[in-house]
Write a protein that holds these residues in place. Structure first.
Motif, mmCIF file in Angstrom:
data_model
loop_
_atom_site.group_PDB
_atom_site.id
_atom_site.type_symbol
_atom_site.label_atom_id
_atom_site.label_comp_id
_atom_site.label_asym_id
_atom_site.label_seq_id
_atom_site.Cartn_x
_atom_site.Cartn_y
_atom_site.Cartn_z
ATOM 1 N N UNK A 66 0.833 -1.205 0.000
ATOM 2 C CA UNK A 66 0.000 0.000 0.000
ATOM 3 C C UNK A 66 0.872 1.263 0.000
ATOM 4 N N UNK A 67 1.949 1.245 0.771
ATOM 5 C CA UNK A 67 2.868 2.394 0.772
ATOM 6 C C UNK A 67 3.493 2.580 -0.605
ATOM 7 N N UNK A 68 3.930 1.496 -1.212
ATOM 8 C CA UNK A 68 4.543 1.570 -2.542
ATOM 9 C C UNK A 68 3.534 2.065 -3.576
ATOM 10 N N UNK A 69 2.282 1.590 -3.478
ATOM 11 C CA UNK A 69 1.243 2.052 -4.405
ATOM 12 C C UNK A 69 1.063 3.557 -4.283
ATOM 13 N N UNK A 70 1.009 4.058 -3.047
ATOM 14 C CA UNK A 70 0.816 5.493 -2.839
ATOM 15 C C UNK A 70 1.967 6.300 -3.420
ATOM 16 N N UNK A 72 3.944 5.325 -5.921
ATOM 17 C CA UNK A 72 3.853 5.183 -7.368
ATOM 18 C C UNK A 72 2.745 6.065 -7.938
ATOM 19 N N UNK A 73 1.679 6.225 -7.186
ATOM 20 C CA UNK A 73 0.552 7.056 -7.632
ATOM 21 C C UNK A 73 0.931 8.526 -7.750
ATOM 22 N N UNK A 74 2.018 8.948 -7.101
ATOM 23 C CA UNK A 74 2.468 10.332 -7.264
ATOM 24 C C UNK A 74 2.935 10.575 -8.697
ATOM 25 N N UNK A 75 3.382 9.521 -9.388
ATOM 26 C CA UNK A 75 3.828 9.633 -10.783
ATOM 27 C C UNK A 75 2.739 9.197 -11.769
ATOM 28 N N UNK A 76 1.896 8.261 -11.319
ATOM 29 C CA UNK A 76 0.818 7.736 -12.176
ATOM 30 C C UNK A 76 -0.474 7.798 -11.354
ATOM 31 N N UNK A 77 -1.154 8.940 -11.375
ATOM 32 C CA UNK A 77 -2.333 9.130 -10.521
ATOM 33 C C UNK A 77 -3.423 8.059 -10.681
ATOM 34 N N UNK A 78 -3.522 7.450 -11.838
ATOM 35 C CA UNK A 78 -4.536 6.402 -12.034
ATOM 36 C C UNK A 78 -4.343 5.222 -11.087
ATOM 37 N N UNK A 79 -3.146 5.065 -10.573
ATOM 38 C CA UNK A 79 -2.862 3.941 -9.677
ATOM 39 C C UNK A 79 -3.281 4.205 -8.237
ATOM 40 N N UNK A 80 -3.754 5.398 -7.945
ATOM 41 C CA UNK A 80 -4.125 5.741 -6.568
ATOM 42 C C UNK A 80 -5.179 4.785 -6.023
#
Length: 127
Positions: A66-70, A72-80
């Motif tokens: 979950x931390x890694x997803x968050x 990564x979502x800073x670069x690819x917002x769709x992954x939030x």
């Protein structure tokens, strides 16, 4: 930590960054504890928008994913709103993203994956 006399190392990272524009590269930074490896990487990252820093803490896999997803979502917002069921899913997504947009990705304390999920090593080898 203060940053001293690392011009050669910064120059080498810049050289690797330049040749990585053509194809992916892996750089491993090793050394004794408390000699500034993390600070070297952070200094290299200053001012870059193509840089992701992941700290592999000894947490439960779900929490770390979950931390890694968050991050990564800073670069690819769709992954939030994405949910990675495993590190295999996470690394597959990460590799797909880097096909479209080259990134410098750092996994600090990478060896901690041994305690978190030892399968990560095989997953990366497969990818």
């Amino acid at each position: 930590m203060r940053f001293y006399n690392r011009e050669k190392e910064l120059a080498r990272l810049t050289e690797i960054a330049t040749i990585s524009e053509e194809s992916a590269h892996l750089a491993v930074i090793t050394g004794r504890r408390r000699v500034g490896k993390t600070e070297l990487v952070r200094k290299f990252a200053e001012g870059r928008d193509d840089f992701l820093y992941f700290f592999v803490s000894k947490k439960k896999p779900r929490v770390l994913l979950d931390e890694f997803r968050d991050l990564l979502a800073t670069r690819v917002p769709l992954l939030a709103s994405a949910s990675f069921g495993s590190f295999d899913d996470f690394f597959h997504a990460l590799f797909e993203i880097t096909k479209e947009r080259p990134l410098f990705i750092v996994f600090d304390e990478f060896q901690n994956f041994q305690q978190v999920d030892p399968a990560v090593f095989s997953t990366l080898q497969d990818l």
